[in-house]
Design a protein around this motif. Structure first.
Motif, mmCIF file in Angstrom:
data_model
loop_
_atom_site.group_PDB
_atom_site.id
_atom_site.type_symbol
_atom_site.label_atom_id
_atom_site.label_comp_id
_atom_site.label_asym_id
_atom_site.label_seq_id
_atom_site.Cartn_x
_atom_site.Cartn_y
_atom_site.Cartn_z
ATOM 1 N N VAL A 83 46.010 22.466 32.783
ATOM 2 C CA VAL A 83 46.287 21.044 33.002
ATOM 3 C C VAL A 83 44.985 20.335 33.355
ATOM 4 O O VAL A 83 44.251 20.773 34.253
ATOM 5 N N PHE A 84 44.698 19.253 32.636
ATOM 6 C CA PHE A 84 43.513 18.436 32.888
ATOM 7 C C PHE A 84 43.980 17.004 33.148
ATOM 8 O O PHE A 84 44.769 16.454 32.369
ATOM 9 N N LEU A 85 43.484 16.414 34.222
ATOM 10 C CA LEU A 85 43.843 15.046 34.586
ATOM 11 C C LEU A 85 42.576 14.230 34.793
ATOM 12 O O LEU A 85 41.564 14.752 35.273
ATOM 13 N N GLY A 86 42.636 12.966 34.466
ATOM 14 C CA GLY A 86 41.489 12.110 34.724
ATOM 15 C C GLY A 86 41.561 10.820 33.937
ATOM 16 O O GLY A 86 42.395 10.655 33.049
ATOM 17 N N LYS A 87 40.669 9.914 34.284
ATOM 18 C CA LYS A 87 40.577 8.648 33.571
ATOM 19 C C LYS A 87 39.482 8.676 32.511
ATOM 20 O O LYS A 87 39.442 7.815 31.645
ATOM 21 N N SER A 88 38.608 9.662 32.596
ATOM 22 C CA SER A 88 37.561 9.824 31.588
ATOM 23 C C SER A 88 37.042 11.256 31.679
ATOM 24 O O SER A 88 36.385 11.622 32.648
ATOM 25 N N PHE A 89 37.365 12.065 30.707
ATOM 26 C CA PHE A 89 36.907 13.452 30.729
ATOM 27 C C PHE A 89 36.854 13.984 29.301
ATOM 28 O O PHE A 89 37.466 13.432 28.383
ATOM 29 N N PHE A 108 48.453 12.785 26.693
ATOM 30 C CA PHE A 108 49.062 11.468 26.837
ATOM 31 C C PHE A 108 48.408 10.719 27.993
ATOM 32 O O PHE A 108 47.700 11.308 28.826
ATOM 33 N N THR A 109 48.654 9.418 28.035
ATOM 34 C CA THR A 109 48.081 8.543 29.061
ATOM 35 C C THR A 109 49.175 7.651 29.632
ATOM 36 O O THR A 109 49.958 7.064 28.877
ATOM 37 N N PHE A 110 49.219 7.551 30.951
ATOM 38 C CA PHE A 110 50.132 6.618 31.607
ATOM 39 C C PHE A 110 49.484 5.240 31.598
ATOM 40 O O PHE A 110 48.386 5.051 32.146
ATOM 41 N N GLU A 111 50.150 4.299 30.969
ATOM 42 C CA GLU A 111 49.530 3.007 30.701
ATOM 43 C C GLU A 111 49.226 2.222 31.974
ATOM 44 O O GLU A 111 48.234 1.503 32.044
ATOM 45 N N GLN A 112 50.061 2.346 32.981
ATOM 46 C CA GLN A 112 49.861 1.543 34.181
ATOM 47 C C GLN A 112 48.661 2.031 34.991
ATOM 48 O O GLN A 112 47.822 1.243 35.422
ATOM 49 N N SER A 113 48.559 3.337 35.191
ATOM 50 C CA SER A 113 47.471 3.892 36.002
ATOM 51 C C SER A 113 46.247 4.273 35.181
ATOM 52 O O SER A 113 45.193 4.565 35.742
ATOM 53 N N LYS A 114 46.382 4.307 33.838
ATOM 54 C CA LYS A 114 45.293 4.699 32.940
ATOM 55 C C LYS A 114 44.832 6.139 33.181
ATOM 56 O O LYS A 114 43.679 6.485 32.914
ATOM 57 N N ILE A 115 45.722 6.964 33.691
ATOM 58 C CA ILE A 115 45.405 8.372 33.933
ATOM 59 C C ILE A 115 45.864 9.185 32.722
ATOM 60 O O ILE A 115 47.022 9.097 32.310
ATOM 61 N N SER A 116 44.951 9.958 32.160
ATOM 62 C CA SER A 116 45.258 10.785 30.993
ATOM 63 C C SER A 116 45.560 12.210 31.429
ATOM 64 O O SER A 116 44.974 12.718 32.395
ATOM 65 N N CYS A 117 46.466 12.847 30.707
ATOM 66 C CA CYS A 117 46.874 14.221 31.007
ATOM 67 C C CYS A 117 46.774 15.058 29.735
ATOM 68 O O CYS A 117 47.330 14.680 28.699
#
Length: 391
Positions: A297-303, A317-326
């Motif tokens: 599992v990788f999480l972040g806003k830019s990686f 995928f990316t959560f649009e509200q928080s801009k966090i990608s998984c």
């Protein structure tokens, strides 16, 4: 003589010249002689898009779907109907053009040996070649819809071009067409596939917009997936998650839903800025427990990430509200190490291994000291002998 008459005469002369050159150079291939095995190879390409063409094409598309296509159940029906429709359009177009231009077929010379007489069955007009148009249509269909499959072919997309050239040459070799016919067929097939591709994308985009507008009337935000063919299922099941799949997922629907749901719930329950690693650990633990190890599992806003995953075990995928990608994926590397890991986890074996390693290092150190002392003693003896001889 009027300008229009002069222009028509010039155009007629140009077409006549091109027609004469086409027939002249095609005649070299029409009269070409080849051994039996070579002709057998050429015959394969000459008939692959004739009667057997639809069957070969559909089997090829099915293979692409199994290995490189969508995981949705209706994908084979979608691609099958799409290709069938485009193939019928290409066939109808070439037949209409043949009736308009009515170019005669090449002369059927039976004195030239061919292992199979496929020219005798060709009775319609010559330009353009229907087989070449179908070959071009099929090549561009794979290129547009299955780029991953094309990338795995020898020489990539050039492999498809080589196949089209083989089909075209075979049709000329068996005296079915001139070079101008097969070139025209290749161009028509490519143009039709390009037009159909843009039309299909436009229709799908319209469906996507209409479905999104219907959901917006109910004050619900749709789940936005970039893979258009998968959009219907995603819209029905995941709109409440407000997530966007940034890459075509390679994962069953229930697993995809579960992965996005657990990621959303874990992110909502923790602070991403201070507990990012813990969030990833919890998501990994959940996926390992429910869907078998070994998940990453990788999480972040830019990686950035480069990894290999198992089939049906990848989603980004990316959560649009928080801009966090998984990025959630699984591979079988950990499974191959599982027996060794279990073995090393046994405390008795670990203690024994550490004891053996410690004793080995101790013995090695003692031997090194002994060797060093012996070398020093030998050097002293040699030095003494040299001193005595010098005196």
């Amino acid at each position: 003589m009027s300008d229009k008459s002069q222009q028509r005469k010039t155009e007629g002369g140009l077409l006549a010249t091109l027609d004469a050159l086409d027939k002249k150079y095609s005649a070299y291939v029409h009269n070409m002689r080849a051994p039996f095995l070579v002709q057998l190879y050429i015959l394969f390409w000459g008939q692959i898009f004739n009667k057997e063409g639809p069957l070969v094409s559909l089997f090829s598309i099915l293979y692409c779907l199994i290995n490189y296509g969508s995981t949705q159940a209706y994908a084979p029906l979608y691609y099958g109907l799409t290709y069938f429709t485009q193939g019928m359009m290409a066939y109808s177009s070439t037949q209409v053009i043949k009736r308009i231009f009515a170019r005669p077929r090449p002369v059927h010379d039976k004195n030239i040996y061919r292992i199979k007489d496929i020219r005798g069955k060709e009775i319609c007009a010559s330009w353009p070649s229907g087989d070449s148009s179908q070959a071009s249509l099929f090549a561009f269909f794979l290129l547009f819809n299955f780029p991953q499959f094309v990338a795995q072919l020898p020489f990539g997309g050039y492999f498809l071009i080589i196949g089209c050239i083989h089909v075209s040459f075979a049709r000329v070799f068996f005296q079915c067409h001139y070079f101008g016919d097969v070139i025209g067929g290749l161009v028509i097939g490519a143009i039709l596939q390009q037009i159909n591709h843009h039309i299909a994308n436009w229709v799908q985009q319209q469906i996507k917009v209409n479905m999104a507008s219907e959901e917006s009337k109910n004050s619900k935000k749709p789940f936005k997936g970039v893979s258009i063919i998968e959009y219907t299922i995603e819209l029905q099941t995941n709109f409440h998650l407000q997530a966007k799949v940034d890459w075509p997922p390679d994962m069953p629907d229930d697993m995809l839903e579960d992965a996005i749901t657990i990621a959303k719930q874990t992110l909502d329950a923790h602070d991403f800025e201070t507990q990012g690693v813990e969030i990833a650990r919890l998501v990994k633990k959940y996926m390992d427990d429910k869907w078998e190890p070994y998940w990453h599992v990788f999480l972040g806003k830019s990686f950035g990430c480069h990894s290999v995953h198992e089939r049906n075990r990848f989603v980004y995928f990316t959560f649009e509200q928080s801009k966090i990608s998984c990025l959630i994926l699984s591979n079988s590397f950990g499974k191959s190490l599982n027996p060794l890991t279990q073995l090393l986890n046994q405390s008795e074996i670990v203690d024994e291994f550490q004891s053996l390693l410690s004793n080995f290092c101790k013995d090695l150190k003692e031997q090194a000291v002994t060797v060093q002392e012996n070398m020093e003693e030998n050097w002293k003896t040699v030095g003494l002998d040299l001193k005595v001889k010098a005196s």
